[in-house]
Design a protein around this motif. Structure first.
Motif, PDB file in Angstrom:
ATOM      1  N   ARG A 112       0.951  -1.175  -0.014  1.00 31.77           N
ATOM      2  CA  ARG A 112       0.122  -0.040   0.077  1.00 31.77           C
ATOM      3  C   ARG A 112       0.838   1.233  -0.136  1.00 31.77           C
ATOM      4  N   LEU A 113       0.124   2.364  -0.517  1.00 28.44           N
ATOM      5  CA  LEU A 113       0.970   3.570  -0.235  1.00 28.44           C
ATOM      6  C   LEU A 113       1.214   3.805   1.343  1.00 28.44           C
TER       7      LEU A 113
ATOM      8  N   GLU B 136       1.552   5.545   4.820  1.00 25.05           N
ATOM      9  CA  GLU B 136       0.319   6.736   5.403  1.00 25.05           C
ATOM     10  C   GLU B 136       0.561   8.028   5.009  1.00 25.05           C
TER      11      GLU B 136
ATOM     12  N   PRO C 219      -1.141   9.054   0.188  1.00 25.87           N
ATOM     13  CA  PRO C 219      -2.243   9.572  -0.804  1.00 25.87           C
ATOM     14  C   PRO C 219      -2.603  11.150  -0.608  1.00 25.87           C
TER      15      PRO C 219
ATOM     16  N   LEU D 124      -0.054  12.858  -2.618  1.00 27.12           N
ATOM     17  CA  LEU D 124      -0.216  12.567  -4.315  1.00 27.12           C
ATOM     18  C   LEU D 124      -1.226  13.565  -4.488  1.00 27.12           C
ATOM     19  N   ALA D 125      -2.294  13.663  -3.897  1.00 25.77           N
ATOM     20  CA  ALA D 125      -3.378  14.427  -4.136  1.00 25.77           C
ATOM     21  C   ALA D 125      -3.085  15.790  -4.225  1.00 25.77           C
TER      22      ALA D 125
ATOM     23  N   LEU E  96      -2.155   3.228  -9.655  1.00 24.01           N
ATOM     24  CA  LEU E  96      -1.095   4.305  -9.697  1.00 24.01           C
ATOM     25  C   LEU E  96      -0.561   4.475 -10.816  1.00 24.01           C
TER      26      LEU E  96
ATOM     27  N   ARG F 241      -1.534   7.489 -13.038  1.00 20.10           N
ATOM     28  CA  ARG F 241      -1.390   8.782 -12.304  1.00 20.10           C
ATOM     29  C   ARG F 241      -0.078   9.247 -12.339  1.00 20.10           C
TER      30      ARG F 241
END
Length: 223
Positions: free
Chosen positions: A93-94, A96, A99, A102-103, A132, A135
Motif C-alpha cells: 500500500r501507499l 500513510e 495519498p 499525491l493528491a 497508480l 497517475r
C-alpha cells in the motif's frame, strides 16, 4: 527546510519500495515461501524490514548467509521471484499520508513520478493493481535503461518524461543509492525516514539536502 538557494520544485520523483509504497509484507511472504520450501522457520517483518531495500538477493543473504553457492542462489531467487510476482500486491500500500501528498501534488499540477531499481515486469503490475500507473508522470524501472541507481541517468530520464529540468526536480528515497543518484542528477534530494533505513542510522551521513520523517513534509519543499 529548504533555503532560498533552491530552485522552485516543479516535479517530485519517488523511489518505490520503502518510499512511495510499503511493500515489505509482500516481500517477506516471498522470502518465507523460500524458507518453507527448504523446511526452515519463517522470518518476521521486524527481522527483514531493514533489508527490504536490498531486494531479493539481500533478503536471501540475510536468511541464508554468505555461504550460498551460485546454484542455491539461482534456485532460491527463482522461488522468491515467482512467489512475489504471483502475490505482488496482496499487502502493499501507499505509506500513510502519501495519498494526501499525491493528491496535493496533482491539485497543484505538479507532476510526480517513480524511479526505482525494481524491474519493469514487477513494477508495472504492482502499480496497475494499486491504480497508480495512470497517475504517475513517469515510471522508470531498474531495467528501463542499461544502468540503474546510483547512476543518475534513470532520474534524468524521469525528469525528461515529466517535462521538467532536473534542477527543478525533488527526488525522495530511502537508500544511499537514491541520494547519490539524485545529487549526481542535479536534483534536490530528501531521505525518507519512514522507509527501510538501516538500523545503524547510516543515513545521517548521506549527501542529502534534507531528511524528513513524514511524507507530508515533502510539501514544505515545494515553495
Amino acid at each position: 527546510m529548504p533555503t532560498s538557494s533552491f530552485l522552485p520544485i516543479k516535479c517530485v520523483l519517488f523511489d518505490l519500495d520503502g518510499t512511495l509504497l510499503d511493500t515489505a509484507a509482500d516481500l517477506l511472504a516471498a522470502l518465507n515461501a523460500v524458507l518453507h520450501s527448504e523446511g526452515r522457520e519463517p522470518y518476521t517483518l521486524a527481522q527483514v524490514r531493514h533489508t527490504v531495500s536490498h531486494g531479493s538477493l539481500g533478503m536471501l543473504e540475510l536468511a541464508f548467509g554468505l555461504a550460498q553457492t551460485a546454484v542455491e542462489i539461482t534456485r532460491r531467487r527463482a522461488v522468491f521471484l515467482d512467489y512475489y510476482q504471483a502475490h505482488i500486491s496482496t499487502h502493499s500500500r501507499l505509506f500513510e499520508t502519501m495519498p494526501a501528498v499525491l493528491a496535493a501534488l496533482e491539485a497543484a499540477r505538479i507532476p510526480w513520478g517513480i524511479v526505482t531499481n525494481k524491474p519493469e515486469y514487477l513494477t508495472f503490475p504492482l502499480l496497475a493493481n494499486l491504480k497508480l500507473d495512470t497517475r504517475a508522470g513517469c515510471v522508470i524501472g531498474g531495467d528501463t535503461l542499461a544502468v540503474a541507481k546510483p547512476h543518475p541517468q534513470p532520474l534524468l530520464l524521469g525528469a525528461t518524461r515529466c517535462g521538467v529540468a532536473p534542477q527543478q526536480c525533488l527526488y525522495v528515497g530511502d537508500a544511499e543509492r537514491d541520494i547519490v543518484a539524485g545529487r549526481d542528477a542535479g536534483m534536490t534530494t530528501l531521505i525518507a525516514e519512514w522507509g527501510y533505513l538501516n538500523a545503524n542510522n547510516e543515513h545521517h551521513h548521506w549527501p542529502a539536502d534534507g531528511s524528513i520523517a513524514n511524507p507530508t513534509d515533502i510539501l514544505a519543499w515545494l515553495h
